[in-house]
Write an enzyme that holds these catalytic residues in place. Structure first.
Site, mmCIF file in Angstrom:
data_model
loop_
_atom_site.group_PDB
_atom_site.id
_atom_site.type_symbol
_atom_site.label_atom_id
_atom_site.label_comp_id
_atom_site.label_asym_id
_atom_site.label_seq_id
_atom_site.Cartn_x
_atom_site.Cartn_y
_atom_site.Cartn_z
ATOM 1 N N ASN A 23 11.556 -36.341 -54.163
ATOM 2 C CA ASN A 23 11.256 -36.534 -55.769
ATOM 3 C C ASN A 23 9.703 -36.012 -55.854
ATOM 4 O O ASN A 23 9.116 -35.939 -56.908
ATOM 5 C CB ASN A 23 11.541 -37.643 -56.430
ATOM 6 N N ARG A 95 19.595 -30.580 -60.264
ATOM 7 C CA ARG A 95 18.690 -30.661 -61.528
ATOM 8 C C ARG A 95 17.333 -30.645 -61.659
ATOM 9 O O ARG A 95 16.653 -30.194 -62.322
ATOM 10 C CB ARG A 95 19.127 -32.084 -62.200
ATOM 11 N N CYS A 119 23.374 -34.426 -59.115
ATOM 12 C CA CYS A 119 24.505 -35.685 -58.939
ATOM 13 C C CYS A 119 25.299 -35.808 -60.131
ATOM 14 O O CYS A 119 24.394 -35.718 -61.365
ATOM 15 C CB CYS A 119 23.668 -36.901 -58.508
ATOM 16 N N LYS A 164 11.386 -41.460 -75.076
ATOM 17 C CA LYS A 164 11.684 -42.571 -74.040
ATOM 18 C C LYS A 164 11.074 -41.828 -72.829
ATOM 19 O O LYS A 164 10.740 -40.734 -72.754
ATOM 20 C CB LYS A 164 12.994 -42.699 -74.091
ATOM 21 N N ILE A 330 18.862 -46.950 -67.041
ATOM 22 C CA ILE A 330 18.095 -45.532 -66.919
ATOM 23 C C ILE A 330 19.222 -44.520 -67.250
ATOM 24 O O ILE A 330 19.171 -43.915 -68.208
ATOM 25 C CB ILE A 330 17.449 -45.130 -65.602
#
EC number: 2.5.1.7
Length: 419
Positions: A23, A95, A119, A164, A330
């Site tokens: 990530n 993504r 995912c 957010k 989340i």
């Protein structure tokens, strides 16, 4: 199609070296668009990295990969970027592909990116990405499944409050702002270590960024960024996964090559369950201490508990003493591993974004199917804890986020093989 066969019941003992963070490396690779050349080390050997490589090459980048025993070294030359469309066939796989949107738009004034894949856990909408780029002066429309973005001249500095906390949108905003005209102030930003790592890489490229690691980031745009080299930080999600693996197998494992500061929240949660966690040089040692207590858990943006470790923690709590409540704050639809864990004997009831986990004495091996990356590894942990055979199908999810998983576990005594 490949599958994993696991014969459980063996405590893990030994040491595991942690690979580079997926990530972190993916947005850093996307950041190569902002300069002419970027040399990245400690890159994990993952299919998501290959997908990002394919995407950048599709845009015209020239990429050289040097393979080492435990990592990759990637040299990206982006002087000949000549295509500004990120096609569906590549983007649907991951993504993180949306992170080329900000760099292409801020450097070249145009970008067309397919709506992202990855995912199957929740909608993961791109509204915040679009909103922050529009506030910088971009014109954006969604047509035929593509985000069409353009700007008249350079993007402009802005003040923007994220409704957010969004890791993905924070990253795209930073990538766009570093070449925008003027000052950008971003409020309610993600604070994840991977965002911090991206910022450090950009600063090394010459970007002017203040507030790194805080919820308010200030960026003064530059005309251009420099070539540089950068070593990616280690993967806290991989580290946490192996910490839980040590606990669920009643083992004793040293997790090496990870900064304790970015896994301290994981360590504290494990200690709360009764597992012994000791900070060592360059990592932690996780030891089963004779008990595993049920504790509640809520996923939250960093420094809260990572959603990417929720499934693994649920596997652990399936064998705990008592009842635990796991709350997923989340992503929606991130309990798809629950039916498979229940097939293995877990007692779990899902109520909206909460899962009630009643600990059982033992799980049993079964044929199970992975629904996504993190769910797949939670089922491996469950399989390692049993005294029988588990067969895991659809393991291609694993290769998106875990390098040499079978090898690392086998070196600690696990009986696990790919067939």
């Amino acid at each position: 199609m490949q599958k994993l066969i696991i014969h459980g019941g063996k405590p893990l003992e030994g040491s595991i070296n942690i690979s580079g963070a997926k990530n972190a490396v993916l947005p850093i690779m996307a950041a190569s668009i902002l300069t002419n050349k970027l040399h990245i080390t400690n890159v994990p050997k993952l299919t998501d990295v290959s997908t990002m490589k394919d995407l950048l090459q599709n845009h015209g980048a020239c990429i050289r990969i040097i393979e080492h025993t435990d990592a990759l070294e990637i040299i990206i030359n982006t002087t000949n970027i000549n295509k500004f469309t990120a096609d569906y066939e590549i983007v649907r796989k991951m993504r993180a592909s949306i992170w080329v949107l900000g760099p292409l738009l801020t450097k070249y004034g145009k970008a067309k990116v397919s709506l992202p894949g990855g995912c199957a856990i929740g909608a993961r909408q791109v509204d915040l990405h679009i909103a922050v780029l529009k506030s910088m002066g971009a014109e954006i429309e969604i047509e035929d499944g593509y985000i069409n973005a353009s700007s008249k001249g350079r993007l402009k500095g802005t003040h923007f409050v994220f409704d957010k906390v969004s890791v993905g949108a924070t990253i795209n905003a930073i990538l766009a702002a570093v070449l925008a005209n003027g000052e950008t102030v971003l409020f309610n930003c993600g604070r994840e270590p991977e965002i911090v790592d991206l910022c450090y890489c950009l600063i090394k490229m010459g970007a002017d960024i203040l507030g790194v690691g805080s919820s308010t980031i200030t960026i003064k745009g530059k005309d251009c960024l420099n070539e540089t080299s950068y070593k990616v930080l280690s993967d806290r999600i991989e580290a946490g996964t192996y910490m839980f693996a040590a606990a669920i197998t009643k083992g004793d494992v040293k997790i090496c090559g990870i900064d304790y500061n970015i896994i301290e929240n994981i360590a504290l949660k494990l200690i709360e369950t009764g597992i012994k966690v000791v900070q060592i040089n360059n990592g932690v040692q996780v030891t089963y201490a004779g008990m595993l207590n049920s504790v509640d858990l809520e996923t939250n943006p960093y420094p809260g508990f990572a959603t990417d470790l929720q499934a693994q923690f649920m596997s652990l709590m399936s064998l705990s003493r008592g009842v635990s409540m796991i709350t997923e704050n989340i992503f929606e639809n991130r309990f798809m591993h629950v039916p498979e864990l229940c097939r293995m004997g877990a007692d779990i009831v899902v109520r909206g974004n909460k899962a009630v986990v009643r600990g059982v004495e033992m799980l049993k091996g079964a044929e199970v199917m992975a629904s996504d990356l993190r769910a797949s590894v939670s089922l491996i942990l469950a399989g390692l804890s049993t005294n029988s055979k588990t067969v895991l199908h659809r393991i291609y999810h694993l290769d998106r986020g875990f390098q040499d998983l079978e090898k690392k576990l086998s070196n600690c005594g696990a009986d696990i093989k790919r067939v």
